[in-house]
Design an enzyme around this catalytic site. Structure first.
Site, PDB file in Angstrom:
ATOM      1  N   VAL A  24     -10.296 -14.186 -14.294  1.00  0.00           N
ATOM      2  CA  VAL A  24      -9.812 -15.288 -15.126  1.00  0.00           C
ATOM      3  C   VAL A  24     -10.806 -16.450 -15.096  1.00  0.00           C
ATOM      4  O   VAL A  24     -11.093 -17.067 -16.126  1.00  0.00           O
ATOM      5  CB  VAL A  24      -8.396 -15.745 -14.697  1.00  0.00           C
ATOM      6  CG1 VAL A  24      -7.926 -16.927 -15.530  1.00  0.00           C
ATOM      7  CG2 VAL A  24      -7.395 -14.593 -14.819  1.00  0.00           C
ATOM      8  N   CYS A  25     -11.374 -16.745 -13.937  1.00  0.00           N
ATOM      9  CA  CYS A  25     -12.349 -17.832 -13.813  1.00  0.00           C
ATOM     10  C   CYS A  25     -13.594 -17.527 -14.633  1.00  0.00           C
ATOM     11  O   CYS A  25     -14.144 -18.406 -15.305  1.00  0.00           O
ATOM     12  CB  CYS A  25     -12.725 -18.059 -12.350  1.00  0.00           C
ATOM     13  SG  CYS A  25     -11.334 -18.504 -11.304  1.00  0.00           S
ATOM     14  N   ASP A  26     -14.037 -16.288 -14.599  1.00  0.00           N
ATOM     15  CA  ASP A  26     -15.172 -15.826 -15.381  1.00  0.00           C
ATOM     16  C   ASP A  26     -14.872 -16.046 -16.868  1.00  0.00           C
ATOM     17  O   ASP A  26     -15.682 -16.653 -17.594  1.00  0.00           O
ATOM     18  CB  ASP A  26     -15.409 -14.339 -15.068  1.00  0.00           C
ATOM     19  CG  ASP A  26     -16.509 -13.706 -15.888  1.00  0.00           C
ATOM     20  OD1 ASP A  26     -16.360 -13.583 -17.121  1.00  0.00           O
ATOM     21  OD2 ASP A  26     -17.520 -13.295 -15.295  1.00  0.00           O
ATOM     22  N   SER A  83     -12.736 -19.638  -8.170  1.00  0.00           N
ATOM     23  CA  SER A  83     -14.011 -18.995  -7.868  1.00  0.00           C
ATOM     24  C   SER A  83     -14.535 -18.300  -9.116  1.00  0.00           C
ATOM     25  O   SER A  83     -13.804 -17.542  -9.761  1.00  0.00           O
ATOM     26  CB  SER A  83     -13.861 -17.975  -6.745  1.00  0.00           C
ATOM     27  OG  SER A  83     -15.101 -17.309  -6.541  1.00  0.00           O
TER      28      SER A  83
END
Length: 172
Positions: A64-66, A59
């Protein structure tokens, strides 16, 4: 029956189940249907003739995804027009567009696997317990052959950015 793989991935130390096959370098990349928005889909053929780095994140609204998406957006500027970077998540297309606008993401293409999780199942990254896609990286050559794969063992860790970018550069 769809293959389930256990004992290979975790979320904060708790085991999770991945649905689908384990793809390897040398495999032909499976086709996919992902949502660009509610009315428009994208398939692998839409990026034909380009080197593809597919960055899979659970997501965009997580740390971490950002960071992963921002990193590949920065790298995209230096890779040129022969390369396309796709970020795949199960986020709704509205959420992806809002996040990209707020984050200033303009070089990475976000695609959503929310409808049927067909990408996650085809690429072996669908997390059975959460219906999200596991953090992973796939690099495909211009003929859609997989040349690099990274399935992370721990969902909350970063991928090996340098190895993925080097795999892309080796194809240019």
């Amino acid at each position: 029956m769809t293959q389930e793989r256990t004992g290979i991935a975790a979320f904060k130390g708790s085991p999770i189940t991945l649905v689908g096959p384990e793809l390897r370098p040398g495999d032909q990349a499976p086709d996919f249907v992902l949502s660009k928005n509610l009315l428009e889909d994208a398939t692998l053929k839409d990026y034909s003739g380009k080197v593809k780095l597919i960055s899979v994140v659970p997501s965009l609204d997580t740390g971490v995804c950002d960071a992963q998406t921002r990193r590949f957006n920065t790298e995209a500027a230096e890779l040129g027009d022969e390369v396309v970077i796709l970020t795949v998540s199960a986020d709704l297309p509205f959420a992806q567009a809002r996040w990209c606008g707020a984050a200033g993401i303009d070089r990475v293409i976000t695609l959503s696997d929310y409808k049927e999780n067909s990408f996650g199942t085809a690429y072996g990254v669908l997390i059975k317990e959460f219906k999200l896609d596991m953090r992973s990286i796939f690099v495909l050559d211009k003929n859609d052959k997989i040349v690099y794969v990274e399935y992370l063992a721990e969902m909350s860790e970063h991928p090996n950015y340098e190895a993925a970018i080097n795999a892309v550069k080796a194809l240019l």
